[in-house]
Design a protein around this motif. Structure first.
Motif, mmCIF file in Angstrom:
data_model
loop_
_atom_site.group_PDB
_atom_site.id
_atom_site.type_symbol
_atom_site.label_atom_id
_atom_site.label_comp_id
_atom_site.label_asym_id
_atom_site.label_seq_id
_atom_site.Cartn_x
_atom_site.Cartn_y
_atom_site.Cartn_z
ATOM 1 N N UNK A 160 0.848 -1.176 0.000
ATOM 2 C CA UNK A 160 0.000 0.000 0.000
ATOM 3 C C UNK A 160 0.894 1.239 0.000
ATOM 4 N N UNK A 161 0.859 1.991 -1.082
ATOM 5 C CA UNK A 161 1.724 3.158 -1.242
ATOM 6 C C UNK A 161 0.884 4.429 -1.129
ATOM 7 N N UNK A 162 1.032 5.145 -0.014
ATOM 8 C CA UNK A 162 0.224 6.333 0.264
ATOM 9 C C UNK A 162 1.011 7.580 -0.144
ATOM 10 N N UNK A 163 0.701 8.135 -1.305
ATOM 11 C CA UNK A 163 1.393 9.303 -1.866
ATOM 12 C C UNK A 163 2.916 9.103 -1.870
ATOM 13 N N UNK A 164 3.426 8.005 -2.418
ATOM 14 C CA UNK A 164 4.858 7.719 -2.324
ATOM 15 C C UNK A 164 5.741 8.653 -3.130
ATOM 16 N N UNK A 165 5.150 9.407 -4.075
ATOM 17 C CA UNK A 165 5.944 10.312 -4.905
ATOM 18 C C UNK A 165 5.707 11.774 -4.544
ATOM 19 N N UNK A 166 4.960 12.021 -3.470
ATOM 20 C CA UNK A 166 4.562 13.386 -3.123
ATOM 21 C C UNK A 166 5.718 14.327 -2.853
ATOM 22 N N UNK A 167 6.845 13.808 -2.346
ATOM 23 C CA UNK A 167 8.002 14.651 -2.036
ATOM 24 C C UNK A 167 9.129 14.513 -3.053
ATOM 25 N N UNK A 168 8.835 13.944 -4.230
ATOM 26 C CA UNK A 168 9.876 13.647 -5.205
ATOM 27 C C UNK A 168 9.689 14.453 -6.485
ATOM 28 N N UNK A 169 10.821 14.713 -7.166
ATOM 29 C CA UNK A 169 10.730 15.343 -8.480
ATOM 30 C C UNK A 169 10.244 14.311 -9.499
ATOM 31 N N UNK A 170 9.983 14.767 -10.720
ATOM 32 C CA UNK A 170 9.362 13.908 -11.722
ATOM 33 C C UNK A 170 10.210 12.683 -12.055
ATOM 34 N N UNK A 171 11.527 12.858 -12.151
ATOM 35 C CA UNK A 171 12.397 11.734 -12.515
ATOM 36 C C UNK A 171 12.381 10.674 -11.423
ATOM 37 N N UNK A 172 12.573 11.103 -10.169
ATOM 38 C CA UNK A 172 12.549 10.143 -9.062
ATOM 39 C C UNK A 172 11.168 9.523 -8.893
ATOM 40 N N UNK A 173 10.122 10.313 -9.116
ATOM 41 C CA UNK A 173 8.750 9.795 -8.997
ATOM 42 C C UNK A 173 8.529 8.668 -9.994
ATOM 43 N N UNK A 174 8.955 8.883 -11.228
ATOM 44 C CA UNK A 174 8.770 7.848 -12.257
ATOM 45 C C UNK A 174 9.565 6.594 -11.938
ATOM 46 N N UNK A 175 10.752 6.758 -11.361
ATOM 47 C CA UNK A 175 11.567 5.596 -10.993
ATOM 48 C C UNK A 175 10.890 4.785 -9.891
ATOM 49 N N UNK A 176 10.268 5.473 -8.942
ATOM 50 C CA UNK A 176 9.557 4.776 -7.860
ATOM 51 C C UNK A 176 8.348 4.019 -8.420
#
Length: 226
Positions: A160-176
């Motif tokens: 369960x991933x609750x806003x896991x990319x909320x604190x990340x830039x676009x590149x890191x968000x896509x990697x996650x």
């Protein structure tokens, strides 16, 4: 895998945050849950991990009715459901590997088990070369990878991933997100709670949209509607 029937939850200020929610999630699915702030997403997450109790309705995880879960049973539920948060929740004075190991230590894992599992999950998330670094020595994306590794140590059936990319830039968000997709391919059910329209639309997986405590849309190969 998860069955939610007629789930209702009202807080003391009379706000109905869950309003007769019905939802079925099959084993191995990757779904996104979206909605504006106050839609009920966070409450639904808290119910699934045993942090909140329903006022009415039923929640079944696997063969386990967790509707009236006791405090003693919550740790066993958390081993079936790995959770990733927006703010990582890493211990600053422990290395990344020690943070991952700690999740096993608190559940009574043996040294042999820890020494076997920690390197394995660090490799899965691509942090085997940074396992001895501290959280303040790595990027936000690497912190989130460590948090994912920690969530995987009990080999949960559900992530369960609750806003896991909320604190990340676009590149890191896509990697996650790519990492979550790889984990899903191993057979793990992934539930992604997010506000990120671009990510949801790129995934082209099932999308659950919530509004005012209700599910207003359930789309296969869905898009962000709001």
């Amino acid at each position: 895998m998860i069955t939610i029937k007629n789930a209702s939850k009202t807080y003391v200020n009379k706000v109905k945050v869950l309003n007769n929610v019905d939802l079925n999630i099959e084993a191995g699915e990757f779904i996104s849950i979206v909605g504006q702030s106050g839609a009920g997403k966070t409450t639904l997450v808290k119910v699934l991990i045993g942090e909140e109790r329903l006022d009415g309705g039923q929640v079944i995880v696997g063969d386990w009715d967790i509707t009236k879960i006791t405090g003693r049973e919550v740790p066993f539920l958390r081993r079936q459901i790995g959770v990733i948060f927006q703010d990582f929740k890493l211990l600053p004075k422990k290395t990344l590997a020690e943070n991952v190991a700690f999740a096993l230590e608190v559940s009574g894992g043996s040294s042999a088990k820890i020494n076997k599992i920690v390197p394995s999950v660090m490799k899965i998330v691509g942090l085997e070369d940074k396992k001895n670094r501290y959280p303040d020595e790595v990027s936000g994306g690497e912190k989130q990878r460590a948090a994912i590794a920690r969530a995987l140590v009990h080999q949960p059936k559900i992530l369960l991933a609750d806003e896991p990319t909320g604190n990340l830039d676009a590149i890191n968000a896509n990697e996650i997100i790519d990492l979550l997709l790889r984990i899903n391919k191993f057979g793990t059910t992934v539930i992604l709670v997010t506000h990120n329209k671009e990510i949801v639309n790129h995934l082209k997986h099932r999308v659950i949209t919530m509004e005012h405590g209700r599910i207003i849309s359930d789309q296969e190969n869905g898009k962000y509607l709001l």
